[in-house]
Design an enzyme around this catalytic site. Structure first.
Site, PDB file in Angstrom:
ATOM      1  N   ASN A 109       0.719  -1.159   0.040  1.00  9.41           N
ATOM      2  CA  ASN A 109      -0.138   0.029   0.061  1.00  9.41           C
ATOM      3  C   ASN A 109       0.773   1.335  -0.133  1.00  9.41           C
ATOM      4  O   ASN A 109       0.329   2.362  -0.593  1.00  9.41           O
ATOM      5  CB  ASN A 109      -1.017  -0.043   1.214  1.00  9.41           C
ATOM      6  N   LYS A 141      12.186  -8.248   2.092  1.00 10.76           N
ATOM      7  CA  LYS A 141      11.255  -8.957   1.235  1.00 10.76           C
ATOM      8  C   LYS A 141      10.282  -7.997   0.603  1.00 10.76           C
ATOM      9  O   LYS A 141       9.051  -7.504   1.376  1.00 10.76           O
ATOM     10  CB  LYS A 141      10.442 -10.198   2.000  1.00 10.76           C
ATOM     11  N   PRO A 177       7.327  -5.794  -1.824  1.00 10.09           N
ATOM     12  CA  PRO A 177       5.831  -6.371  -2.204  1.00 10.09           C
ATOM     13  C   PRO A 177       6.154  -7.130  -3.792  1.00 10.09           C
ATOM     14  O   PRO A 177       6.234  -6.011  -4.539  1.00 10.09           O
ATOM     15  CB  PRO A 177       5.011  -5.077  -2.028  1.00 10.09           C
ATOM     16  N   SER A 197      -1.095  -7.703   7.842  1.00  9.98           N
ATOM     17  CA  SER A 197      -2.575  -7.865   8.366  1.00  9.98           C
ATOM     18  C   SER A 197      -2.272  -8.559   9.793  1.00  9.98           C
ATOM     19  O   SER A 197      -1.009  -9.159  10.153  1.00  9.98           O
ATOM     20  CB  SER A 197      -3.261  -8.961   7.718  1.00  9.98           C
ATOM     21  N   GLU A 238       3.593  -4.217  13.030  1.00  4.88           N
ATOM     22  CA  GLU A 238       2.864  -3.022  12.768  1.00  4.88           C
ATOM     23  C   GLU A 238       1.712  -3.945  11.883  1.00  4.88           C
ATOM     24  O   GLU A 238       1.738  -3.870  10.633  1.00  4.88           O
ATOM     25  CB  GLU A 238       3.458  -2.014  11.856  1.00  4.88           C
ATOM     26  N   CYS A 287      -3.444   1.566   6.900  1.00  2.25           N
ATOM     27  CA  CYS A 287      -3.653   0.786   8.023  1.00  2.25           C
ATOM     28  C   CYS A 287      -4.170   1.799   9.009  1.00  2.25           C
ATOM     29  O   CYS A 287      -4.979   1.386   9.928  1.00  2.25           O
ATOM     30  CB  CYS A 287      -2.514   0.331   8.464  1.00  2.25           C
TER      31      CYS A 287
END
Length: 477
Positions: free
Chosen positions: A151, A174, A176, A228, A249, A283
């Site tokens: 995001n 790592k 996205p 998540s 987080e 988030c």
């Protein structure tokens, strides 16, 4: 043009050892725009070896020199902001202005942590004997494995990367797979600034495969994850099994408390921008709006007017203020949340439908009188939908704000000083912003409590989780 993205391992851009790759899709058009290399175990082993070897020298590089190199990377990022923004918009969908702001904000974050590198102070502990010295110092923990979402492709990487490098750690990121191009440009800025080979390694691939391999690996000392809550709990448990430090987080479901004495115009304008930034895929996005009875309808009218003024479209188009969602799954989830809420009695004030034609668009949506039984009222709707309920008394609003197991961010608007002070005491969250939107600054803590995770990725505390204490006591003999 969108570049094909390779892995960055031991100072070299390279394809996956087995030649594997994944498609990168433009969410505004649903077209495949490029490829990203898909790391396998051989690539991860190479990155682990490189990071472990580089740690031996980076850990003893002076904080002053580490900071200088980081500041050069920040300047390169600023110089390349327009180019990087174009890449980010094509892969992620957010408007160019937001992509450019994210890139420039990342440069500020690098500068902040570059300064923190020189502030990892220890202390002398007064001894019981006159010939004894007791010293406490802070040392880098070692190789970091960082896992970041799509995001905010640069912002989510830069906090972990900057803190690790400032502390003297090396890192394997790592990145996205959905949005690989802009994190690669961030890493390129660091490499071009002179960060030694092996200090930063960037891989992409199947998330579960990479995390299950890196987290237990003996060469990894610390984990940092943004994502998540269910995945975060799994990774935290895995880290715990191997006694690895972890910063988590995780998800949120931020409440907004608007009291009858608030400046409604300011609250509506600021919260509409915050809610629908990045198509609501944030988030800390304000989501559950709790509005006091006396101003409930008035505030909704003002908020809805701000939302209707948003212009949805391809982020590359001039004037676009809200882009598509990242993929079809996310859009389908939001549609299901909206339909469920309406079936249970919520009213659509504006929006409520998926876009027509190509692209993963969903209209910016406002729902009022959302019942507590609606799924979206308790499950995080990660997208462009704002949910409204009314309340009468302070205790009622705070009880609802604290009802969920999440505790990331919260927002409030009120003028009564005693009430404002009470909110700071009573609302259960890691971050509370009152009468303005003041979250996400490099110099301020960024993190949650309860099921929203633990640790912080901002402020002076952020570097601490990348350091370990060492106590040395010596007697004069």
């Amino acid at each position: 043009m969108y570049p094909d993205v390779m892995l960055f391992v031991n100072g070299q851009w390279q394809p996956a050892a087995d030649g594997g790759s994944l498609d990168v899709v433009n969410p505004a058009t649903e077209e495949v725009i490029g490829q990203v290399a898909r790391a396998g175990q051989a690539d991860l082993d190479k990155a682990l070896d490189a990071a472990s070897t580089a740690f031996a020298t980076w850990r003893i590089t002076s904080p002053l020199e580490r900071g200088k190199t980081m500041r050069r990377a920040a300047e390169l990022l600023r110089e390349r902001a327009d180019h990087i923004a174009g890449i980010m918009t094509r892969e992620q969908g957010k408007p160019l202005a937001q992509a450019r702001a994210e890139t420039l904000g990342a440069a500020d974050t690098i500068d902040w942590f570059a300064g923190e590198a020189q502030r990892t102070y220890g202390q002398l502990v007064p001894a019981r004997q006159p010939d004894v010295q007791q010293q406490v110092s802070k040392r880098p923990v070692g190789v970091v494995a960082a896992f970041t979402p799509w995001n905010f492709p640069i912002n989510q990487v830069v906090r972990k990367l900057s803190a690790a490098l400032a502390a003297g750690c090396t890192i394997i990121v790592k990145g996205p797979e959905e949005t690989p191009g802009s994190p690669a440009e961030l890493v390129r800025a660091f490499a071009d600034a002179g960060v030694p080979a092996g200090v930063i390694n960037l891989v992409y691939g199947v998330p579960a495969d990479i995390s299950e391999y890196l987290i237990p690996h003996p060469k990894v000392a610390k984990i940092s994850f943004t994502g998540s809550t269910p995945v975060g709990k799994h990774l935290a448990a895995l880290a715990g099994q191997h006694m690895k430090r972890a910063t988590m987080e995780l998800g949120g479901h931020a409440p907004v408390l608007v009291f009858e004495d608030a400046d409604l115009d300011v609250a509506a304008r600021e919260m509409a921008l915050a809610k629908f930034r990045n198509a609501g895929q944030v988030c800390i996005a304000p989501t559950r709006f709790l509005i006091q009875d006396a101003v409930y309808d008035t505030f909704i009218d003002k908020f809805a007017a701000e939302v209707r003024a948003l212009r949805q479209g391809d982020g590359l188009d001039e004037g676009t203020t809200i882009g598509p969602m990242i993929h079809g799954r996310g859009r389908d989830n939001i549609e299901a949340f909206v339909n469920d809420a309406v079936e249970k009695g919520a009213q659509v004030v504006t929006g409520g439908k998926r876009g027509e034609g190509k692209g993963f668009f969903f209209e910016p949506t406002v729902l009022k009188d959302v019942p507590a039984s609606a799924r979206a009222w308790s499950e995080e709707p990660f997208g462009p939908v704002a949910l409204f309920q009314s309340f009468s008394e302070y205790d009622e609003a705070v009880a609802e704000a604290n009802r969920l197991p999440f505790g990331l961010a919260a927002y409030a608007y009120a003028r009564d000083h005693r009430l404002v002070a009470a909110l700071g005491r009573d609302v259960e969250c890691g971050m509370l912003t009152i009468n303005h939107n003041g979250l996400g600054l490099p110099e301020a803590p960024f993190g949650g409590i309860k099921d929203s995770g633990y640790g912080t990725e901002g402020g002076s505390e952020a570097i601490e989780s990348y350091l370990e204490l060492r106590y040395v006591t010596q007697a004069a003999r």
